[in-house]
Design a protein around this motif. Structure first.
Motif, PDB file in Angstrom:
ATOM      1  N   LEU A  27      -2.182 -12.430  -1.294  1.00 20.48           N
ATOM      2  CA  LEU A  27      -1.572 -13.599  -0.660  1.00 20.48           C
ATOM      3  C   LEU A  27      -2.593 -14.411   0.118  1.00 20.48           C
ATOM      4  O   LEU A  27      -2.517 -15.648   0.162  1.00 20.48           O
ATOM      5  N   TYR A  28      -3.549 -13.750   0.728  1.00 19.79           N
ATOM      6  CA  TYR A  28      -4.611 -14.455   1.441  1.00 19.79           C
ATOM      7  C   TYR A  28      -5.404 -15.341   0.484  1.00 19.79           C
ATOM      8  O   TYR A  28      -5.737 -16.480   0.817  1.00 19.79           O
ATOM      9  N   VAL A  71       9.048 -27.891  -5.027  1.00 15.93           N
ATOM     10  CA  VAL A  71       8.105 -26.950  -5.642  1.00 15.93           C
ATOM     11  C   VAL A  71       8.377 -25.527  -5.164  1.00 15.93           C
ATOM     12  O   VAL A  71       8.278 -24.578  -5.943  1.00 15.93           O
ATOM     13  N   LYS A  72       8.771 -25.372  -3.913  1.00 17.97           N
ATOM     14  CA  LYS A  72       9.075 -24.036  -3.396  1.00 17.97           C
ATOM     15  C   LYS A  72      10.263 -23.433  -4.126  1.00 17.97           C
ATOM     16  O   LYS A  72      10.258 -22.246  -4.464  1.00 17.97           O
ATOM     17  N   ALA A  73      11.275 -24.243  -4.396  1.00 18.67           N
ATOM     18  CA  ALA A  73      12.447 -23.739  -5.109  1.00 18.67           C
ATOM     19  C   ALA A  73      12.094 -23.286  -6.520  1.00 18.67           C
ATOM     20  O   ALA A  73      12.652 -22.308  -7.029  1.00 18.67           O
ATOM     21  N   ILE A  74      11.153 -23.971  -7.143  1.00 22.24           N
ATOM     22  CA  ILE A  74      10.755 -23.624  -8.516  1.00 22.24           C
ATOM     23  C   ILE A  74       9.753 -22.475  -8.525  1.00 22.24           C
ATOM     24  O   ILE A  74       9.905 -21.505  -9.266  1.00 22.24           O
ATOM     25  N   MET A  75       8.728 -22.569  -7.682  1.00 20.49           N
ATOM     26  CA  MET A  75       7.616 -21.610  -7.739  1.00 20.49           C
ATOM     27  C   MET A  75       7.981 -20.217  -7.222  1.00 20.49           C
ATOM     28  O   MET A  75       7.398 -19.237  -7.667  1.00 20.49           O
ATOM     29  N   THR A  76       8.900 -20.116  -6.264  1.00 18.65           N
ATOM     30  CA  THR A  76       9.228 -18.779  -5.762  1.00 18.65           C
ATOM     31  C   THR A  76       9.930 -17.940  -6.816  1.00 18.65           C
ATOM     32  O   THR A  76       9.829 -16.715  -6.787  1.00 18.65           O
ATOM     33  N   ARG A  77      10.620 -18.583  -7.750  1.00 17.53           N
ATOM     34  CA  ARG A  77      11.241 -17.819  -8.831  1.00 17.53           C
ATOM     35  C   ARG A  77      10.197 -17.267  -9.789  1.00 17.53           C
ATOM     36  O   ARG A  77      10.389 -16.218 -10.386  1.00 17.53           O
ATOM     37  N   ALA A  82       3.696 -15.858  -3.462  1.00 19.32           N
ATOM     38  CA  ALA A  82       2.596 -16.775  -3.760  1.00 19.32           C
ATOM     39  C   ALA A  82       3.121 -18.184  -4.028  1.00 19.32           C
ATOM     40  O   ALA A  82       2.427 -19.168  -3.778  1.00 19.32           O
ATOM     41  N   GLY A  83       4.362 -18.302  -4.487  1.00 21.32           N
ATOM     42  CA  GLY A  83       4.966 -19.607  -4.711  1.00 21.32           C
ATOM     43  C   GLY A  83       5.133 -20.402  -3.431  1.00 21.32           C
ATOM     44  O   GLY A  83       5.012 -21.627  -3.428  1.00 21.32           O
TER      45      GLY A  83
END
Length: 116
Positions: A27-28, A71-77, A82-83
């Motif tokens: 994550l870093y 983008v957060k709604a899409i990338m976290t899935r 990391a999203g």
């Protein structure tokens, strides 16, 4: 003496401390994508504040917020934690790009009057 775990706690999976180190390091690395955009965007937004361009700053902030939420709604899935870091990096990149586009349209010959 170490207290004994209860019956319900003993069924929990054993997680090795090394696993947490790997996750945090991963994550870093994803979080480092934000740094160039973040600092350069802060410098340019300071320029906007000094020039009294508050309306442009508000438009940029609103656009960046919309980009981050979408983008957060899409990338976290797709990529989990990391999203979230990727969406923040894209938000900072959007801020930087819009700030540069606004600032490139400024005229050096006609400074904007500051109203008090």
């Amino acid at each position: 003496m170490i207290p004994q775990l209860g019956a319900s706690q003993s069924r929990l999976p054993q997680i090795r401390p090394h696993h947490f180190n790997v996750v945090v390091a991963d994550l870093y690395c994803w979080g480092q994508m934000q740094m160039p955009f973040c600092f350069s965007g802060l410098v340019l937004l300071t320029l906007f504040a000094t020039a009294g361009r508050y309306r442009e700053m508000a438009v940029i902030a609103l656009l960046s917020f919309i980009v981050k939420v979408a983008v957060k709604a899409i990338m976290t899935r797709w990529s989990g934690m990391a999203g979230i870091l990727n969406s923040t990096a894209l938000m900072h990149a959007t801020t930087l790009i819009r700030t540069i586009l606004y600032a490139s349209g400024w005229s050096a010959a006609k400074p904007r009057a500051v109203q008090i």
